[in-house]
Design a protein around this motif. Structure first.
Motif, PDB file in Angstrom:
ATOM      1  N   VAL A  32      10.317   0.191  -1.377  1.00 12.01           N
ATOM      2  CA  VAL A  32       9.961  -1.146  -0.764  1.00 12.01           C
ATOM      3  C   VAL A  32       8.451  -1.007  -0.610  1.00 12.01           C
ATOM      4  N   VAL A  33       7.759  -2.252  -1.072  1.00 13.03           N
ATOM      5  CA  VAL A  33       6.254  -2.174  -1.192  1.00 13.03           C
ATOM      6  C   VAL A  33       5.735  -1.663   0.144  1.00 13.03           C
ATOM      7  N   GLN A  34       4.772  -1.007   0.236  1.00 13.31           N
ATOM      8  CA  GLN A  34       4.172  -0.286   1.586  1.00 13.31           C
ATOM      9  C   GLN A  34       3.933  -1.276   2.361  1.00 13.31           C
ATOM     10  N   GLY A  35       4.116  -1.603   3.511  1.00  9.30           N
ATOM     11  CA  GLY A  35       4.101  -2.659   4.863  1.00  9.30           C
ATOM     12  C   GLY A  35       4.737  -3.614   4.727  1.00  9.30           C
ATOM     13  N   SER A  36       5.791  -3.838   3.543  1.00  7.27           N
ATOM     14  CA  SER A  36       6.331  -4.872   3.574  1.00  7.27           C
ATOM     15  C   SER A  36       7.349  -5.232   4.768  1.00  7.27           C
ATOM     16  N   ARG A  37       7.991  -6.360   4.908  1.00  8.47           N
ATOM     17  CA  ARG A  37       9.009  -6.333   6.101  1.00  8.47           C
ATOM     18  C   ARG A  37       9.897  -5.387   5.980  1.00  8.47           C
ATOM     19  N   GLU A  38      10.470  -5.058   4.883  1.00 12.83           N
ATOM     20  CA  GLU A  38      11.360  -3.950   4.758  1.00 12.83           C
ATOM     21  C   GLU A  38      11.233  -2.428   4.703  1.00 12.83           C
ATOM     22  N   ASP A  39       9.820  -2.298   4.914  1.00 13.74           N
ATOM     23  CA  ASP A  39       9.257  -0.940   4.651  1.00 13.74           C
ATOM     24  C   ASP A  39       9.570  -0.168   6.167  1.00 13.74           C
ATOM     25  N   ARG A  40       9.985   0.906   6.227  1.00  9.26           N
ATOM     26  CA  ARG A  40      10.310   1.588   7.261  1.00  9.26           C
ATOM     27  C   ARG A  40       9.417   2.799   7.522  1.00  9.26           C
ATOM     28  N   ASP A  41       8.639   3.291   6.460  1.00  9.40           N
ATOM     29  CA  ASP A  41       7.856   4.447   6.576  1.00  9.40           C
ATOM     30  C   ASP A  41       6.602   4.177   5.929  1.00  9.40           C
ATOM     31  N   MET A  42       5.552   3.961   6.598  1.00  9.51           N
ATOM     32  CA  MET A  42       4.330   3.435   5.927  1.00  9.51           C
ATOM     33  C   MET A  42       3.601   4.385   5.019  1.00  9.51           C
ATOM     34  N   HIS A  43       3.758   5.826   5.155  1.00  8.51           N
ATOM     35  CA  HIS A  43       3.178   6.797   4.533  1.00  8.51           C
ATOM     36  C   HIS A  43       4.023   7.248   3.438  1.00  8.51           C
ATOM     37  N   GLY A  44       5.221   6.981   3.395  1.00  3.30           N
ATOM     38  CA  GLY A  44       6.287   7.337   2.351  1.00  3.30           C
ATOM     39  C   GLY A  44       6.608   8.747   2.432  1.00  3.30           C
ATOM     40  N   THR A  65      -5.953   2.713   1.235  1.00  2.00           N
ATOM     41  CA  THR A  65      -4.813   1.778   1.831  1.00  2.00           C
ATOM     42  C   THR A  65      -3.365   2.578   2.396  1.00  2.00           C
ATOM     43  N   ASP A  66      -3.810   3.869   2.560  1.00  2.00           N
ATOM     44  CA  ASP A  66      -2.688   4.618   2.893  1.00  2.00           C
ATOM     45  C   ASP A  66      -2.153   4.417   4.202  1.00  2.00           C
ATOM     46  N   SER A  67      -2.820   3.701   5.077  1.00  2.00           N
ATOM     47  CA  SER A  67      -2.270   3.393   6.438  1.00  2.00           C
ATOM     48  C   SER A  67      -1.392   2.011   6.592  1.00  2.00           C
ATOM     49  N   GLY A  68      -1.828   1.212   5.360  1.00  2.00           N
ATOM     50  CA  GLY A  68      -0.787  -0.099   5.114  1.00  2.00           C
ATOM     51  C   GLY A  68      -1.815  -1.068   5.250  1.00  2.00           C
ATOM     52  N   ALA A  99       1.286   6.545  -3.621  1.00  2.00           N
ATOM     53  CA  ALA A  99       0.276   6.576  -4.852  1.00  2.00           C
ATOM     54  C   ALA A  99      -0.014   5.069  -4.631  1.00  2.00           C
ATOM     55  N   GLY A 100      -0.829   4.685  -4.059  1.00  2.00           N
ATOM     56  CA  GLY A 100      -1.192   3.170  -3.599  1.00  2.00           C
ATOM     57  C   GLY A 100       0.022   2.567  -3.011  1.00  2.00           C
ATOM     58  N   PRO A 101      -0.163   1.240  -2.687  1.00  2.71           N
ATOM     59  CA  PRO A 101       0.832   0.522  -2.074  1.00  2.71           C
ATOM     60  C   PRO A 101       2.001   0.224  -2.807  1.00  2.71           C
ATOM     61  N   PHE A 102       1.929   0.370  -4.143  1.00  2.00           N
ATOM     62  CA  PHE A 102       3.177  -0.071  -4.935  1.00  2.00           C
ATOM     63  C   PHE A 102       4.046   1.292  -5.405  1.00  2.00           C
ATOM     64  N   GLY A 114       1.241  -9.641  17.157  1.00  3.53           N
ATOM     65  CA  GLY A 114       0.410 -10.331  16.128  1.00  3.53           C
ATOM     66  C   GLY A 114       0.218 -10.760  14.721  1.00  3.53           C
ATOM     67  N   ALA A 115      -0.608 -10.809  14.002  1.00  2.34           N
ATOM     68  CA  ALA A 115      -0.142 -11.031  12.560  1.00  2.34           C
ATOM     69  C   ALA A 115       0.683 -10.025  11.837  1.00  2.34           C
ATOM     70  N   PHE A 116       1.404 -10.295  11.023  1.00  4.21           N
ATOM     71  CA  PHE A 116       1.910  -9.182  10.020  1.00  4.21           C
ATOM     72  C   PHE A 116       1.432  -9.414   8.752  1.00  4.21           C
ATOM     73  N   TYR A 117       0.428  -8.469   8.100  1.00  2.17           N
ATOM     74  CA  TYR A 117      -0.111  -8.663   6.982  1.00  2.17           C
ATOM     75  C   TYR A 117       0.713  -8.211   5.869  1.00  2.17           C
ATOM     76  N   GLU A 118       0.641  -8.471   4.621  1.00  6.08           N
ATOM     77  CA  GLU A 118       1.286  -7.710   3.617  1.00  6.08           C
ATOM     78  C   GLU A 118      -0.055  -7.688   2.154  1.00  6.08           C
ATOM     79  N   PHE A 119       0.396  -6.738   1.386  1.00  4.99           N
ATOM     80  CA  PHE A 119      -0.435  -6.415   0.323  1.00  4.99           C
ATOM     81  C   PHE A 119      -0.065  -7.559  -0.703  1.00  4.99           C
ATOM     82  N   ALA A 120      -1.033  -8.388  -1.304  1.00  7.46           N
ATOM     83  CA  ALA A 120      -0.663  -9.354  -2.203  1.00  7.46           C
ATOM     84  C   ALA A 120      -1.242  -9.399  -3.524  1.00  7.46           C
ATOM     85  N   LEU A 121      -2.118  -8.144  -4.063  1.00 11.65           N
ATOM     86  CA  LEU A 121      -2.554  -7.920  -5.108  1.00 11.65           C
ATOM     87  C   LEU A 121      -2.416  -6.769  -5.612  1.00 11.65           C
ATOM     88  N   ASN A 122      -1.981  -6.506  -6.977  1.00 12.67           N
ATOM     89  CA  ASN A 122      -1.982  -5.126  -7.709  1.00 12.67           C
ATOM     90  C   ASN A 122      -2.509  -5.677  -9.201  1.00 12.67           C
TER      91      ASN A 122
END
Lengths: 98, 452
Positions: free
Chosen positions: A74-86, B39-42, A15-18, B423-431
């Protein structure tokens, strides 16, 4: 009996990245009643290693759905994330005994 | 005034039923609205400012929608163009539109609504106390903001209305909320505000609110008291259950939805079947609040190189975790000795595919798989460093033995080279949300006539 064998479907989604939201589609009023009686929110919190007070639970009788939302383990897409769509977190819940 | 909105699908690029679209056009809608992303695909799409969907798929579907628009003679609006809704992806969508206008022999007035935020505007908002963290929010300061490659604000109904007011045939909007493109016209025409937002939320994923989600096309009628929703494919039905269940979707609170300028409360909504195909909804409430827009931002958090080895020998499969732990410690020494890097300078993660690849520490089951995939992910400050670490660890990931007194094993590398530079590894930085005095203060509109 495993929760996943009792109900129609358990679904988890971002439900959003967080945030993560898990929907338990019970299928009918009878199974909904069984699920809300058997499902301990504290146990769900332990499954996701998340403090109990961070979980939001909605028992929605009209839809026979129990919905649980929590900050994403874990926050979506962070280095620890293993499942982008959760979507795999649903399986943890499917496999608990009710 | 009643307003009829045609939603061809949940997102441009996933396809829709063309017969159903033709039925929708024949129903004489007042506007055609479609979403272009989420944002669902990251974080990659936002971080890099590129579309996740292929240009070919996007252009093919946009062609059908531009034809539908010409036939219906009403505006066509896309929100969150190019997956992330940055200025770059709005321009990408605009270039596709210009090509298609020429190919279709159309002359169209196109409004571009830009949602990208200059980093210094966000820094100023932070200093002025106009930035509020949502929960949970990453920590933000001036340096973190300066570091972001892209920041977008989510436009609401007001900005879409401003774009429509230019007399545009086509509106290509940058980042918007999922609902704004659908709610904008009903709200502008004085339809029930709770119904406008609620109907928009129900329709934003296209036919996902029906019994046949992949058919795509949905028609929503808004009026002074509520809305009526119907799927356009013959084999898709909207039922009170399928419609109300959609409030659960990708939504942490199924009764509340926050939008710029307030929130939707559907606690009192009543869902009633008009017939086998259509559902009538009344009783949703719009609660006005402060005018805030949500922000999304992404930054580069390093560069990555990956390596994948497959363990098939039963002894190694059984001891896969012990093997990667020993290997990791050994490689730390090699990387320090040969490259002079300490573990603080990089990250090397091994994931065991077949054991806990998807759930990691939360996995509570175990079994005896036939084989295990060991995915090594190197993250470092530059691509050169990540690639160099990848090359350094390559022979050990291939041959590292569990014990000293055994012949060197050889595992399976599925391709050559065994390493892949990501390549670059991006992360979300704002909520966060940003307070605005004027809804247009963080957005701009350009209008041009394009085509034949």
């Amino acid at each position: 009996m495993r929760l996943g064998d009792l109900v129609l479907k358990v679904r988890s989604k971002n439900a959003g990245p967080f945030w993560l939201t898990v929907d338990i589609f019970c299928g009918d009023a009878e199974r909904f009643a069984r699920v809300i009686a058997a499902l301990d929110t504290g146990e769900v919190a332990r499954l996701f290693a998340t403090p109990r007070q961070m979980l939001k639970r909605f028992d929605i009788a009209d839809l026979a759905v129990v919905k649980i939302s929590l900050p994403r383990p874990v926050v979506q897409g962070s280095r620890e994330d293993r499942d982008m769509h959760g979507a795999q977190w649903a399986h943890l819940l499917e496999e608990i005994e009710v | 005034m009643a307003t009829r909105v045609l939603v061809p699908s949940g997102v441009l690029g996933l396809g829709f039923d063309r017969v159903a679209l033709a039925r929708g056009v024949a129903a004489r809608p007042d506007i055609i609205a479609i979403d272009g992303g989420s944002t669902d695909s990251g974080p990659y799409s936002l971080g890099a400012g590129v579309s996740k969907y292929s240009r070919a798929a996007t252009k093919a579907e946009w062609r059908h929608l531009m034809q539908a628009r010409a036939e219906a003679g009403v505006p066509l609006v896309i929100g969150t163009a190019g997956t992330c809704g940055t200025d770059a992806t709005v321009d990408w969508m605009y270039a596709i539109t210009i090509e298609l206008a020429a190919e279709l022999g159309q002359t169209v007035r196109v409004a571009r609504l830009y949602s990208s935020q200059p980093n210094d505007r966000i820094t100023k908002a932070l200093t002025a106390g106009q930035l509020r963290p949502l929960d949970p929010a990453p920590p933000v300061d001036a340096a973190a903001i300066a570091d972001m490659t892209n920041i977008v604000a989510l436009a609401g109904a007001e900005q879409i209305q401003a774009a429509l007011a230019t007399g545009a045939d086509i509106v290509i909007a940058g980042r918007t909320t999922d609902t704004a493109t659908i709610a904008a016209l009903p709200l502008a025409r004085g339809d029930h505000p709770g119904a406008a937002w609620h109907g928009a939320k129900i329709a934003e994923c296209g036919a996902l609110c029906s019994t046949n989600p992949t058919s795509g096309v949905i028609l929503v009628d808004f009026d002074e008291t509520g809305f009526t929703v119907e799927a356009m494919a013959e084999n898709a039905l909207c039922t009170p259950h399928s419609v109300s269940a959609h409030m659960l979707y990708e939504n942490s609170d199924p009764f509340r939805l926050y939008e710029p300028g307030g929130h939707l409360d559907v606690t009192g909504a009543r869902y009633r079947a008009l017939d086998a195909r259509r559902v009538r909804v009344e009783g949703s409430e719009w609660v006005p609040g402060a005018y805030t827009v949500k922000l999304e931002g992404a930054r580069i958090a390093g560069y990555q190189t990956t390596i994948l080895a497959i363990l098939r020998a039963p002894r190694y499969v059984a001891a896969a975790r012990e093997w990667t732990e020993k290997l990791g410690i050994f490689l730390q020494g090699e990387i320090a000795g040969r490259m002079g890097l300490s573990p603080a300078d990089y990250a090397l993660d091994f994931r065991l595919i077949g054991a806990d690849g998807a759930l990691g520490p939360l996995e509570n089951r175990s079994g005896r798989p036939v084989e295990i995939g060991v995915l090594g992910i190197v993250t470092a400050a530059t691509q050169d460093t990540a690639a160099e670490i990848g090359k350094l660890i390559n022979p050990f990931v291939l041959h590292y033995p569990l014990t000293e007194d055994e012949e060197l094993p050889t595992f399976a590398f599925p391709y050559s080279p065994a390493t892949t530079d990501r390549g670059a590894f991006y992360e979300f930085a704002l909520n966060h949300v940003m307070m605005l005095d004027d809804p247009m203060a963080a957005f701009r509109i350009l209008v041009a006539e394009v085509g034949a």
